[in-house]
Each structure stands twice: as structure tokens, then as C-alpha cells.
Design an enzyme around this catalytic site. Structure first.
Site, PDB file in Angstrom:
ATOM      1  N   ARG A 119      -3.318   8.599  16.226  1.00  0.00           N
ATOM      2  CA  ARG A 119      -3.773   8.945  14.968  1.00  0.00           C
ATOM      3  C   ARG A 119      -4.568  10.372  14.938  1.00  0.00           C
ATOM      4  NH1 ARG A 119      -1.011   5.253  13.988  1.00  0.00           N
ATOM      5  NH2 ARG A 119      -1.201   3.463  12.807  1.00  0.00           N
ATOM      6  N   TYR A 168       0.875  -1.255   0.112  1.00  0.00           N
ATOM      7  CA  TYR A 168      -0.090  -0.084   0.049  1.00  0.00           C
ATOM      8  C   TYR A 168       0.799   1.177  -0.087  1.00  0.00           C
ATOM      9  CZ  TYR A 168      -3.596   3.396   1.749  1.00  0.00           C
ATOM     10  OH  TYR A 168      -4.679   4.307   1.705  1.00  0.00           O
ATOM     11  N   ASP A 169       1.999   1.325   0.810  1.00  0.00           N
ATOM     12  CA  ASP A 169       2.620   2.555   1.275  1.00  0.00           C
ATOM     13  C   ASP A 169       3.539   2.758   0.024  1.00  0.00           C
ATOM     14  OD1 ASP A 169       1.658   1.857   3.511  1.00  0.00           O
ATOM     15  OD2 ASP A 169       3.583   2.339   4.756  1.00  0.00           O
ATOM     16  N   GLU A 170       4.113   1.856  -0.558  1.00  0.00           N
ATOM     17  CA  GLU A 170       5.048   1.863  -1.919  1.00  0.00           C
ATOM     18  C   GLU A 170       4.301   2.071  -3.025  1.00  0.00           C
ATOM     19  OE1 GLU A 170       7.628   2.800  -1.435  1.00  0.00           O
ATOM     20  OE2 GLU A 170       8.942   1.673   0.074  1.00  0.00           O
ATOM     21  N   VAL A 216      -9.673   1.011  12.688  1.00  0.00           N
ATOM     22  CA  VAL A 216      -9.939   1.275  14.077  1.00  0.00           C
ATOM     23  C   VAL A 216     -11.373   1.861  14.326  1.00  0.00           C
ATOM     24  CG1 VAL A 216      -8.850   3.599  14.388  1.00  0.00           C
ATOM     25  CG2 VAL A 216      -8.951   1.797  16.319  1.00  0.00           C
ATOM     26  N   VAL A 217     -11.897   2.732  13.821  1.00  0.00           N
ATOM     27  CA  VAL A 217     -13.354   3.473  14.225  1.00  0.00           C
ATOM     28  C   VAL A 217     -14.304   2.542  13.936  1.00  0.00           C
ATOM     29  CG1 VAL A 217     -14.890   5.521  13.552  1.00  0.00           C
ATOM     30  CG2 VAL A 217     -12.142   5.951  13.706  1.00  0.00           C
ATOM     31  N   SER A 218     -14.464   1.858  12.705  1.00  0.00           N
ATOM     32  CA  SER A 218     -15.567   0.943  12.511  1.00  0.00           C
ATOM     33  C   SER A 218     -15.330  -0.137  13.367  1.00  0.00           C
ATOM     34  CB  SER A 218     -15.573   0.611  11.074  1.00  0.00           C
ATOM     35  OG  SER A 218     -14.315   0.317  10.570  1.00  0.00           O
ATOM     36  N   GLY A 231      -2.047   0.854  22.916  1.00  0.00           N
ATOM     37  CA  GLY A 231      -3.120   1.694  22.541  1.00  0.00           C
ATOM     38  C   GLY A 231      -2.533   2.938  22.550  1.00  0.00           C
TER      39      GLY A 231
HETATM   40  P1  NAD Z   1     -12.611   1.917   0.426  1.00  0.00           P
HETATM   41  O1  NAD Z   1     -11.978   0.365   0.299  1.00  0.00           O
HETATM   42  O2  NAD Z   1     -13.938   2.132   1.145  1.00  0.00           O
HETATM   43  O3  NAD Z   1     -12.790   2.185  -1.001  1.00  0.00           O
HETATM   44  C1  NAD Z   1     -11.987   1.782  -1.901  1.00  0.00           C
HETATM   45  C2  NAD Z   1     -12.941   1.619  -3.303  1.00  0.00           C
HETATM   46  O4  NAD Z   1     -12.032   1.226  -4.347  1.00  0.00           O
HETATM   47  C3  NAD Z   1     -13.752   0.360  -3.058  1.00  0.00           C
HETATM   48  O5  NAD Z   1     -15.186   0.870  -3.420  1.00  0.00           O
HETATM   49  C4  NAD Z   1     -13.236  -0.742  -3.791  1.00  0.00           C
HETATM   50  O6  NAD Z   1     -14.132  -1.445  -4.176  1.00  0.00           O
HETATM   51  C5  NAD Z   1     -12.633   0.213  -5.238  1.00  0.00           C
HETATM   52  N1  NAD Z   1     -11.323  -0.627  -5.794  1.00  0.00           N
HETATM   53  C6  NAD Z   1     -10.444  -1.051  -5.265  1.00  0.00           C
HETATM   54  N2  NAD Z   1      -9.432  -1.914  -6.243  1.00  0.00           N
HETATM   55  C7  NAD Z   1     -10.136  -1.333  -7.320  1.00  0.00           C
HETATM   56  C8  NAD Z   1      -9.715  -1.573  -8.575  1.00  0.00           C
HETATM   57  N3  NAD Z   1      -8.623  -2.279  -8.816  1.00  0.00           N
HETATM   58  N4  NAD Z   1     -10.540  -1.190  -9.480  1.00  0.00           N
HETATM   59  C9  NAD Z   1     -11.774  -0.269  -9.277  1.00  0.00           C
HETATM   60  N5  NAD Z   1     -12.031  -0.277  -8.023  1.00  0.00           N
HETATM   61  C10 NAD Z   1     -11.183  -0.609  -6.929  1.00  0.00           C
HETATM   62  O7  NAD Z   1     -11.512   2.921   1.141  1.00  0.00           O
HETATM   63  P2  NAD Z   1     -11.545   4.458   1.234  1.00  0.00           P
HETATM   64  O8  NAD Z   1     -11.477   4.692   2.509  1.00  0.00           O
HETATM   65  O9  NAD Z   1     -12.968   5.129   0.802  1.00  0.00           O
HETATM   66  O10 NAD Z   1     -10.458   4.887   0.386  1.00  0.00           O
HETATM   67  C11 NAD Z   1     -10.589   5.630  -0.703  1.00  0.00           C
HETATM   68  C12 NAD Z   1      -9.243   6.104  -1.348  1.00  0.00           C
HETATM   69  O11 NAD Z   1      -8.861   7.221  -0.154  1.00  0.00           O
HETATM   70  C13 NAD Z   1      -8.004   5.090  -1.316  1.00  0.00           C
HETATM   71  O12 NAD Z   1      -7.179   5.408  -2.477  1.00  0.00           O
HETATM   72  C14 NAD Z   1      -7.313   5.357  -0.070  1.00  0.00           C
HETATM   73  O13 NAD Z   1      -5.939   4.846  -0.295  1.00  0.00           O
HETATM   74  C15 NAD Z   1      -7.362   6.622  -0.048  1.00  0.00           C
HETATM   75  N6  NAD Z   1      -7.267   7.025   1.476  1.00  0.00           N
HETATM   76  C16 NAD Z   1      -8.026   6.774   2.215  1.00  0.00           C
HETATM   77  C17 NAD Z   1      -7.960   7.134   3.881  1.00  0.00           C
HETATM   78  C18 NAD Z   1      -9.186   6.945   4.902  1.00  0.00           C
HETATM   79  O14 NAD Z   1      -8.625   7.240   5.989  1.00  0.00           O
HETATM   80  N7  NAD Z   1     -10.204   6.505   4.784  1.00  0.00           N
HETATM   81  C19 NAD Z   1      -6.654   7.545   4.083  1.00  0.00           C
HETATM   82  C20 NAD Z   1      -5.671   7.818   3.297  1.00  0.00           C
HETATM   83  C21 NAD Z   1      -6.064   7.815   1.980  1.00  0.00           C
HETATM   84  N1  UDP Z   2      -6.172  -0.431  15.692  1.00  0.00           N
HETATM   85  C1  UDP Z   2      -6.515  -1.120  16.766  1.00  0.00           C
HETATM   86  N2  UDP Z   2      -7.621  -2.102  17.087  1.00  0.00           N
HETATM   87  C2  UDP Z   2      -8.480  -2.297  15.984  1.00  0.00           C
HETATM   88  C3  UDP Z   2      -8.148  -1.803  14.752  1.00  0.00           C
HETATM   89  C4  UDP Z   2      -6.964  -0.944  14.686  1.00  0.00           C
HETATM   90  O1  UDP Z   2      -6.061  -0.756  18.090  1.00  0.00           O
HETATM   91  O2  UDP Z   2      -9.362  -3.222  16.109  1.00  0.00           O
HETATM   92  C5  UDP Z   2      -4.971   0.292  15.760  1.00  0.00           C
HETATM   93  C6  UDP Z   2      -4.216  -0.161  14.735  1.00  0.00           C
HETATM   94  O3  UDP Z   2      -3.040  -1.009  15.114  1.00  0.00           O
HETATM   95  C7  UDP Z   2      -3.402   1.487  14.479  1.00  0.00           C
HETATM   96  C8  UDP Z   2      -4.796   2.323  14.589  1.00  0.00           C
HETATM   97  O4  UDP Z   2      -5.470   1.728  15.410  1.00  0.00           O
HETATM   98  O5  UDP Z   2      -2.472   1.673  15.415  1.00  0.00           O
HETATM   99  C9  UDP Z   2      -5.090   3.017  13.251  1.00  0.00           C
HETATM  100  O6  UDP Z   2      -5.604   1.463  12.451  1.00  0.00           O
HETATM  101  P1  UDP Z   2      -6.373   1.637  11.159  1.00  0.00           P
HETATM  102  O7  UDP Z   2      -6.319   0.224  10.665  1.00  0.00           O
HETATM  103  O8  UDP Z   2      -7.645   2.309  11.365  1.00  0.00           O
HETATM  104  O9  UDP Z   2      -5.569   2.768  10.145  1.00  0.00           O
HETATM  105  P2  UDP Z   2      -4.361   2.984  10.180  1.00  0.00           P
HETATM  106  O10 UDP Z   2      -3.079   1.931  10.765  1.00  0.00           O
HETATM  107  O11 UDP Z   2      -3.803   2.670   8.395  1.00  0.00           O
HETATM  108  O12 UDP Z   2      -3.654   4.464  10.195  1.00  0.00           O
END
Ligand code: NAD
Ligand code: UDP
Length: 345
Positions: free
Chosen positions: A245, A179-181, A221-223, A241
Site C-alpha cells: 500500500r 464499497y468498491d461498486e 492496518v495503521v491503527s 504481508g
Molecule cells: P470514517 O469511517 O472515519 O468516516 C466516515 C464518516 O462518515 C463517519 O463519521 C461516519 O459516521 C459517517 N457516515 C457513514 N455513513 C453515513 C451516513 N449514511 N450518513 C451520515 N454519515 C455517515 O472514514 P474516513 O477514513 O474518514 O473516510 C472518509 C471518506 O473518505 C469516505 O467516504 C471514504 O470512502 C473516503 N476514503 C478514505 C480513505 C482513507 O484511507 N481514509 C481512502 C479512500 C477513500
Molecule cells: N492488514 C493486515 N493486518 C491488519 C489490517 C490490515 O495485514 O490488522 C492488511 C490488509 O489485508 C491489506 C492492508 O493491510 O492488505 C491494508 O488494509 P486496510 O484495511 O488498512 O486498507 P485497504 O485494504 O482498504 O487498503
């Protein structure tokens, strides 16, 4: 008689001119008011809010999604809107999609660690090939294109808070690297299309965002905490914990995204979009237990590898560019999110 025919011909000619002018006026107005906008990942959490916002502003929205983490429920209300076009397609394939578009928001990519680590190779190729395909499309139609990048490009940051000029601390061979890269590679590709082909790009780096339309089994984490609290199950704290974030409510993000897209071509980013108020994961858990009146207990399980210890955006740039002001406090946003998750209890 001859005079009448001449008069008739003149009238017909004038009417035609009139109709033609009307048609041109209509076309110009239609194209000015109604932009044609492609949102990849439009059925996901952020994408569905973005599609709704763009429709509310009278745009024609193409939502491209392969539903790997997105779902129909998120877009069900939009499906009956003639300005909403669903393209069930993988961004890597493009499925012969070819329409004249004005703007592209590239969001397609799973965002939750458990989902993006399920098929890491696919996550990586989605980011890279998806970015390439969208950039070629925007090049073809001279469309503006915005990349949804992430705070994960900073990895486990040594600099705190994170400014856009920080290059990050990412483990390139770890389990989060897909994801990161992938996202870092996509940023590289955006910059190279900008420098090599003058494509009109925007890069935003989104920090942890939450709200309605997150999938109840999303794993973030939130969901997780809300679903656990609503059913009085143990709240799973990963590690101590004490990692932090900064949580941004979805409405603030969407406003920021749309405003960044509306900036001039000189604004390319990257620009951080996030709420700078920092919480520990323990504090988040306690707030959710309190807001849901839950009987859940905290349990401590092992911390996933490479889990960033701290994260907080410096949003000076976004503030200067678009007056960005993420003013929805965590408690207010959590209340709205909890109300949404009540349906899934
Ligand atoms: P999400 O998983 O709810 O939404 C991603 C959507 O992309 C989904 O509907 C999935 O079906 C679709 N998708 C995935 N791979 C696909 C592909 N190959 N072709 C077509 N569709 C594809 O995630 P989100 O939280 O809504 O994130 C949306 C974007 O925002 C992502 O690119 C994510 O990296 C970026 N983002 C989100 C957060 C966050 O906190 N939610 C933080 C940083 C970046
Ligand atoms: N986390 C947690 N319990 C959970 C899910 C996540 O303690 O049930 C922690 C996780 O280890 C991270 C933080 O909550 O330190 C945020 O996680 P999330 O997956 O939401 O996002 P990201 O790590 O990508 O910021």
C-alpha cells in the site's frame, strides 16, 4: 423652522443611505470570506480534519454525520465554535436539511473494510443515495460538490501504478463490492449530474490515508498495528504481508482536497490524491514496532478475500493541477499518529 426640518430630513435620508451601503458591503464581504460549506461524514477521521481546516479559514461549516463510525471526540473542540453547525443526520434521509451552501464535500461512508462489510447493503445505499441527495442539493444552490472517491475503484489493479484513466479490476459480486461498486456508482452519478444538469463536480480518488482521529478500533492496518504495538500484543499480518500500500499522511490529503475544491469549474477529475511511496505491509509492521520500541511479535493470519495485492497512485495529474506534493514521509507521519494513539493504550 421649516428650513431646520428640511435639513433634518436630508440628514436622516443620508444616514439611511450610508447604513444601507454599509449593510451591502458587509453582506458582500461576509459572503466572500465566509463560505458556507457542508461536510458529510464530518465526524469521521478525514472529515474532522477537513472541518477544522475549513473553520481555520473562517468558513461556516455544516457537519452532517450519523456517527456510524465517526465520533464526538473528533469534533468536540469545534462544537463551541458558532461557525460550526452539527447536523446529526443520515445522508440518505437528509432530515429536512436545507441551507444555502456554497460547497459540499461528500465523505459520508464507512471506509474500513471491517466496518463497511458489517452492513454491506447500508454501505452501498449510503454511497448511492447519499451521492444523489448531495448532488440534488448542490444543483438547487449551484454549489460546488466534491466526492471523496477511493483507490478501491481500481480494485485489485493489473496496471501499476494506477493512473486515473485505468478502469480497474473490481469483483462486482465479492465482499468488497458494497464499497468498491458503491463508490464507482457514485462517480457515475456525479458524472451524469455534470453532463445532464451542469452541476459543478469534483471527484478525488483517495489512497490509503492515516493520522490522528482514526478510531483505535477502526480495523485498518495503521491503527491496528499501532494499537497492537503499543500494548505489546501480536501484530496481525493478513496473508504473507508482501501485499503493498502507499500511505499518505492526513495533512497532505486535506491540503490536496481544499486545493482541488478551489480549482475552476473545468477541473472535474477524477484526480488521484495519495503518497506514491509504496511499502509492503511487513515493512509497515517493522517500522511501527521499531518506532514504539514494542515487544510485539508478528503473527500471520488468513488474507481477506479480494484483498488488493498492490496499490500505488500516479499523481502526475494532481501535481500538474494543484502542485500536489505529499511531502510527509511515512516515519514522520507515523510518529505523530503514534503520539495520538498513546491516549488509548
Ligand atoms: P470514517 O469511517 O472515519 O468516516 C466516515 C464518516 O462518515 C463517519 O463519521 C461516519 O459516521 C459517517 N457516515 C457513514 N455513513 C453515513 C451516513 N449514511 N450518513 C451520515 N454519515 C455517515 O472514514 P474516513 O477514513 O474518514 O473516510 C472518509 C471518506 O473518505 C469516505 O467516504 C471514504 O470512502 C473516503 N476514503 C478514505 C480513505 C482513507 O484511507 N481514509 C481512502 C479512500 C477513500
Ligand atoms: N492488514 C493486515 N493486518 C491488519 C489490517 C490490515 O495485514 O490488522 C492488511 C490488509 O489485508 C491489506 C492492508 O493491510 O492488505 C491494508 O488494509 P486496510 O484495511 O488498512 O486498507 P485497504 O485494504 O482498504 O487498503
Amino acid at each position: 423652522m421649516k428650513y431646520n426640518i428640511r435639513k433634518f430630513v436630508i440628514i436622516v435620508y443620508k444616514c439611511q443611505l450610508c447604513l444601507f451601503s454599509l449593510l451591502i458591503a458587509f453582506t458582500i464581504t461576509y459572503n466572500m470570506v465566509n463560505k458556507h460549506i457542508l461536510v458529510t461524514g464530518g465526524a469521521g477521521f478525514i472529515g474532522s480534519h477537513l472541518c477544522q481546516n475549513l473553520l481555520n479559514h473562517d468558513n461556516v461549516v455544516f457537519c452532517m454525520d450519523n456517527f456510524i463510525t465517526g465520533n464526538y471526540e473528533n469534533i468536540s473542540k469545534m462544537l463551541s465554535n458558532p461557525k460550526f453547525k452539527l447536523i446529526e443526520c443520515d445522508v440518505e434521509q437528509l432530515c429536512d436539511f436545507d441551507a444555502k451552501i456554497d460547497e459540499i464535500y461528500n465523505l459520508a461512508c464507512p471506509a474500513s473494510p471491517i466496518h463497511y462489510q458489517k452492513d454491506p447493503i447500508k454501505t452501498f445505499t449510503t454511497s448511492i443515495q447519499g451521492a444523489y441527495n448531495m448532488l440534488e442539493l448542490s444543483r438547487k444552490y449551484d454549489a460546488k460538490i466534491l466526492q471523496a472517491s477511493t483507490s478501491e475503484v481500481y480494485g485489485d489493479p493489473i496496471i501499476h501504478p494506477q493512473k486515473e484513466n485505468y478502469w480497474g479490476n473490481v469483483n462486482p459480486v465479492g465482499i468488497r463490492a458494497c464499497y468498491d461498486e458503491g463508490k464507482r456508482g457514485a462517480e457515475t452519478m456525479f458524472m451524469d449530474f455534470y453532463r445532464q444538469h451542469d452541476v459543478r463536480i469534483k471527484i478525488i480518488r483517495i489512497f490509503n490515508t492515516y493520522g490522528p482521529n482514526m478510531h483505535p478500533c477502526d480495523g485498518r492496518v495503521v491503527s491496528n498495528f499501532i494499537m497492537q504495538a503499543l500494548s505489546n500484543k501480536d501484530i496481525t499480518i493478513y496473508g504473507t504481508g508482501l501485499q503493498s500500500r502507499s500511505f499518505q499522511y492526513i495533512d497532505n490529503l486535506i491540503e490536496g482536497m481544499v486545493k482541488i475544491m478551489a480549482t475552476g469549474d473545468d477541473v472535474i477529475g477524477p484526480v488521484n490524491l495519495g503518497n506514491p511511496t509504496e511499502y509492503t505491509i511487513l515493512d509497515l509492521a517493522k517500522s511501527i514496532i521499531e518506532l514504539t520500541n514494542s515487544r510485539s511479535k508478528l503473527i500471520f493470519v488468513s488474507l481477506p478475500l479480494d484483498d488488493p495485492r498492490r496499490r500505488k497512485p500516479d499523481i502526475t495529474l494532481a501535481h500538474n493541477l494543484i502542485g500536489y506534493n505529499p511531502n510527509i514521509e511515512l516515519i514522520e507521519g507515523l510518529k505523530k499518529t503514534i503520539a495520538y494513539f498513546q491516549h488509548f493504550k
